[in-house]
Design a protein around this motif. Structure first.
Motif, PDB file in Angstrom:
ATOM      1  N   LEU A 167      50.756  73.042   7.206  1.00  0.00           N
ATOM      2  CA  LEU A 167      50.899  73.913   8.373  1.00  0.00           C
ATOM      3  C   LEU A 167      51.844  73.234   9.361  1.00  0.00           C
ATOM      4  CD1 LEU A 167      49.982  76.392  10.012  1.00  0.00           C
ATOM      5  CD2 LEU A 167      48.119  74.979  10.909  1.00  0.00           C
ATOM      6  N   ASP A 225      50.025  86.862  15.765  1.00  0.00           N
ATOM      7  CA  ASP A 225      50.535  85.515  15.515  1.00  0.00           C
ATOM      8  C   ASP A 225      50.746  85.356  14.007  1.00  0.00           C
ATOM      9  OD1 ASP A 225      50.092  85.059  18.203  1.00  0.00           O
ATOM     10  OD2 ASP A 225      48.331  83.780  17.901  1.00  0.00           O
ATOM     11  N   VAL A 235      52.019  77.497  14.722  1.00  0.00           N
ATOM     12  CA  VAL A 235      51.649  78.901  14.893  1.00  0.00           C
ATOM     13  C   VAL A 235      52.802  79.585  15.621  1.00  0.00           C
ATOM     14  CG1 VAL A 235      50.009  80.503  15.950  1.00  0.00           C
ATOM     15  CG2 VAL A 235      49.191  78.339  14.993  1.00  0.00           C
ATOM     16  N   GLU A 246      55.163  82.570   5.812  1.00  0.00           N
ATOM     17  CA  GLU A 246      54.716  82.944   7.158  1.00  0.00           C
ATOM     18  C   GLU A 246      53.637  84.029   7.084  1.00  0.00           C
ATOM     19  OE1 GLU A 246      58.155  84.088   9.431  1.00  0.00           O
ATOM     20  OE2 GLU A 246      59.019  82.077   9.374  1.00  0.00           O
ATOM     21  N   CYS A 267      46.381  81.856   3.956  1.00  0.00           N
ATOM     22  CA  CYS A 267      46.559  80.502   4.511  1.00  0.00           C
ATOM     23  C   CYS A 267      45.897  79.477   3.583  1.00  0.00           C
ATOM     24  CB  CYS A 267      45.963  80.414   5.916  1.00  0.00           C
ATOM     25  SG  CYS A 267      46.865  81.426   7.118  1.00  0.00           S
ATOM     26  N   ARG A 325      53.625  82.305  17.776  1.00  0.00           N
ATOM     27  CA  ARG A 325      52.832  83.188  18.638  1.00  0.00           C
ATOM     28  C   ARG A 325      53.528  84.520  18.863  1.00  0.00           C
ATOM     29  NH1 ARG A 325      52.096  79.633  23.722  1.00  0.00           N
ATOM     30  NH2 ARG A 325      54.269  79.244  23.188  1.00  0.00           N
ATOM     31  N   TYR A 366      54.041  77.694   7.204  1.00  0.00           N
ATOM     32  CA  TYR A 366      53.674  76.659   6.225  1.00  0.00           C
ATOM     33  C   TYR A 366      54.904  76.289   5.407  1.00  0.00           C
ATOM     34  CZ  TYR A 366      48.595  77.500   6.634  1.00  0.00           C
ATOM     35  OH  TYR A 366      47.300  77.604   7.073  1.00  0.00           O
ATOM     36  N   LYS A 382      51.522  82.126  10.941  1.00  0.00           N
ATOM     37  CA  LYS A 382      51.497  80.673  10.740  1.00  0.00           C
ATOM     38  C   LYS A 382      52.682  80.286   9.867  1.00  0.00           C
ATOM     39  CE  LYS A 382      46.678  79.631  11.550  1.00  0.00           C
ATOM     40  NZ  LYS A 382      45.406  79.178  10.956  1.00  0.00           N
ATOM     41  N   ALA A 411      48.401  85.067  11.006  1.00  0.00           N
ATOM     42  CA  ALA A 411      47.425  84.007  11.288  1.00  0.00           C
ATOM     43  C   ALA A 411      46.017  84.426  10.887  1.00  0.00           C
ATOM     44  CB  ALA A 411      47.486  83.623  12.759  1.00  0.00           C
ATOM     45  N   TYR A 412      45.730  85.724  10.961  1.00  0.00           N
ATOM     46  CA  TYR A 412      44.375  86.174  10.618  1.00  0.00           C
ATOM     47  C   TYR A 412      44.130  86.187   9.113  1.00  0.00           C
ATOM     48  CZ  TYR A 412      46.122  90.710   9.073  1.00  0.00           C
ATOM     49  OH  TYR A 412      46.777  91.684   8.386  1.00  0.00           O
TER      50      TYR A 412
END
Ligand SMILES: CC(C)(COP(=O)(O)OP(=O)(O)OC[C@H]1O[C@@H](n2cnc3c(N)ncnc32)[C@H](O)[C@@H]1OP(=O)(O)O)[C@@H](O)C(=O)NCCC(=O)NCCS
Length: 169
Positions: free
Chosen positions: A143, A159, A146, A124, A133, A148, A163, A161, A127-128
């Motif tokens: 993926l 946020d 997301v 996890e 990622c 949030r 995977y 992500k 997100a930035y």
């Protein structure tokens, strides 16, 4: 192969402290690590790794260029998730951008799927965190979505992500 995964040793403490005593590294990790991070902190971490059950916490030092360059682990979850594990990793800043993390993640996944009964490895990243990622995508992770507003780090709502990579056979 440029990267190798190996067991931690208490003698890694000075090098480990140098890698992680860096805001740029810690800003991409969960909270809870001391900052500044010194050799005594590194010794505590390494002792915990050496004492942990290797079927629950699969943790390795990452080595390249004849040096310790980072840390990687897959931690088995509990209850009905006992055949899933959460992946975490970081490299010291001098070693970024050389493909090392991707190699380390691929090697750890091979190890976990060959040596344990874990079915699913997930991660996890924020997100930035495009580099992380990308590492996961290059290492065969998909993926899933997301998450949030899933964290507050340094006062920012972030946020994340989700995977995962699933055992193939
Ligand atoms: C994230 C981290 C592990 C990446 O390690 P690394 O060895 O540099 O990663 P790799 O070289 O294997 O791959 C990085 C990929 O991201 C890409 N990348 C790097 N920065 C990027 C950016 N800002 N935007 C888009 N892509 C980026 C690279 O180009 C490379 O992809 P490519 O091979 O397709 O060109 C390392 O930067 C790190 O330890 N950061 C601090 C801690 C951290 O974020 N840990 C992960 C927590 S989930």
């Amino acid at each position: 192969m440029k990267v190798s995964l190996r067991e931690w040793a208490l003698s890694d403490a000075p090098a480990l402290a140098k890698l992680i005593n860096n805001k740029k590294v810690q800003d991409n990790l969960r909270d809870g690590l001391p900052f500044p991070y010194g050799e005594a902190d590194a010794k505590v971490f390494i002792s915990e790794m050496l004492a942990s059950d290797p079927d629950q916490n699969i943790a390795f030092a990452i080595e390249a260029e004849g040096e310790l360059i980072g840390s990687i682990s897959a931690s088995r979850c509990g209850n009905i998730h006992y055949r899933t594990a959460e992946l975490g990793y970081y490299l010291g800043e001098p070693y970024w951008g050389k493909g090392y993390a991707t190699e380390a993640v691929c090697q750890l996944c091979d190890y976990v799927f060959q040596r344990t009964d874990i079915l699913r490895i997930f991660a996890e990243p924020f997100a930035y965190n495009k580099a992380s990622c990308r590492v996961l995508e290059k290492s065969g992770f998909q993926l899933e979505g997301v998450l949030r507003s899933n964290a507050v780090k340094n006062g920012r709502i972030l946020d994340m992500k989700l995977y995962s990579r699933i055992r193939e056979n």
